[in-house]
Design a protein around this motif. Structure first.
Motif, PDB file in Angstrom:
ATOM      1  N   ARG A   8      15.868  20.101  57.967  1.00 58.46           N
ATOM      2  CA  ARG A   8      17.030  19.067  57.897  1.00 58.46           C
ATOM      3  C   ARG A   8      16.792  17.998  58.966  1.00 58.46           C
ATOM      4  O   ARG A   8      17.474  16.963  58.760  1.00 58.46           O
ATOM      5  N   TYR A   9      16.034  18.255  59.935  1.00 60.30           N
ATOM      6  CA  TYR A   9      15.712  17.193  60.840  1.00 60.30           C
ATOM      7  C   TYR A   9      14.188  17.269  61.075  1.00 60.30           C
ATOM      8  O   TYR A   9      13.449  17.896  60.866  1.00 60.30           O
ATOM      9  N   MET A  55      19.572  20.748  64.452  1.00 56.42           N
ATOM     10  CA  MET A  55      19.623  19.622  65.295  1.00 56.42           C
ATOM     11  C   MET A  55      18.548  19.877  66.777  1.00 56.42           C
ATOM     12  O   MET A  55      18.822  20.746  67.640  1.00 56.42           O
ATOM     13  N   ARG A  78      18.091  13.112  61.762  1.00 53.17           N
ATOM     14  CA  ARG A  78      18.148  13.823  60.345  1.00 53.17           C
ATOM     15  C   ARG A  78      17.215  13.387  59.412  1.00 53.17           C
ATOM     16  O   ARG A  78      16.891  12.172  59.327  1.00 53.17           O
TER      17      ARG A  78
END
Length: 336
Positions: free
Chosen positions: A186-187, A269, A216
């Motif tokens: 996702r990142y 994250m 992201r």
């Protein structure tokens, strides 16, 4: 975009000799404490420093094919007018002579003064995490130097000054896709090289080195996100983040990490350097937003280097039509 392994006889990009470095600028701060103390201090410490009042604008650098003769290799780029501003670019000496690159010191002239110690030949980038293409890649394996673009972007510093810079490089999206992130990713986390013997500034614990930034994946794949390897038709100077740096024009300048040595794909994250040292001042997203003040100054107006007075800051640095939908439904005040 494909990761290309060139034959042994091909001249590497790192063989180019960068242009000489430029003038000293005034000091941003004096007396650094430990990172924990900085977060609560009144020092004007940030990813960008107060703007010098020198370095006026020059004419537009756009227009067809741009070439720069170097000692051993031409750097050639095709102007991408569709993604470039038509505003006048800032003077070369302003962009290359007034920098924040705290690994070389906190004085604004320190990067130009000391970054020549950084070895950029050879250079490699370690790719890891949630990817089907892990490994260590040379610069010419990551960047297609036959397909470089010139993009003239606005740069907005977190400390309320701005520039217009003609970058040369490649879209980040192509590089991301070539590195084959897995579906769970996702990142993307970027990390600056850490060489204490070449980077005199890391002895001061301004940040928890190495410098880390992230996006992201949908931000990284946005058409504006860019990997720069040059500016003004020349190889990227060391003080500007040679041999490759990130450029994210709708975010404050500290997001555009320099001298990238590692790329990691993650599900969660990543903790970024400025968010770690001062989470109440430097959020992960760091989108330009005149409606959200820094705790110590307003972001409503900015000073363009080379101009007198100030101009209004535009949300997303004027790039809203390209990026605003990335943040639909989000409260961006949470991520200053």
């Amino acid at each position: 975009m494909l990761i290309k392994r060139k034959p042994g006889w091909a001249l590497p990009h790192s063989a180019v000799t960068p242009e000489a470095h430029y003038a000293n600028r005034r000091q941003i701060m004096a007396g650094l404490g430990a990172s924990a103390a900085l977060a609560g201090s009144g020092l004007a410490l940030s990813g960008c420093g107060e703007a010098a009042e020198t370095g006026g604008a020059t004419g537009d650098a756009a227009g067809g094919i741009l070439r720069a003769d170097t000692q051993r290799r031409d750097l050639t780029a095709t102007a991408n007018a569709a993604l470039s501003t038509d505003e006048p670019v800032n003077a070369h000496e302003a962009v290359t002579g007034y920098n924040n690159f705290f690994e070389f010191g906190t004085d604004k002239g320190d990067p130009a003064r000391y970054a020549d110690a950084l070895t950029v030949d050879p250079w490699s980038v370690e790719v890891s995490g949630l990817t089907d293409a892990p490994g260590r890649y040379g610069l010419d394996e990551l960047i297609d130097f036959q397909a470089l673009e010139q993009r003239i972007y606005r740069l907005r510093c977190v400390e309320a000054w701005s520039m217009v810079i003609p970058w040369i490089g490649v879209p980040l999206a192509g590089l991301i896709d070539a590195l084959k992130p897995q579906s769970a990713a996702r990142y993307v986390r970027f990390e600056t090289v850490l060489r204490p013997d070449e980077m005199r500034g890391v002895g001061a614990r301004v940040l928890d080195w190495p410098y880390v930034e992230g996006l992201r994946l949908d931000e990284a794949r946005n058409e504006l996100a860019f990997i720069a390897v040059g500016l003004y038709g020349e190889v990227l100077p060391k003080q500007n983040g040679a041999p490759l740096r990130l450029v994210v024009p709708w975010k404050y300048g500290f997001k555009s990490i320099k001298s990238i040595a590692a790329i990691r794909f993650t599900e969660t994250m990543p903790m970024t350097s400025w968010h770690k040292v001062a989470p109440g001042e430097y959020g992960f997203y760091a989108n330009v937003n005149p409606e959200v003040s820094h705790p110590r100054w307003s972001q409503a107006r900015e000073r363009r280097i080379g101009e007198f007075g100030r101009r209004d800051t535009v949300k997303f640095n004027g790039y809203g039509p390209w990026v605003a939908d990335l943040y639909d439904g989000m409260d961006l005040t949470r991520w200053y």
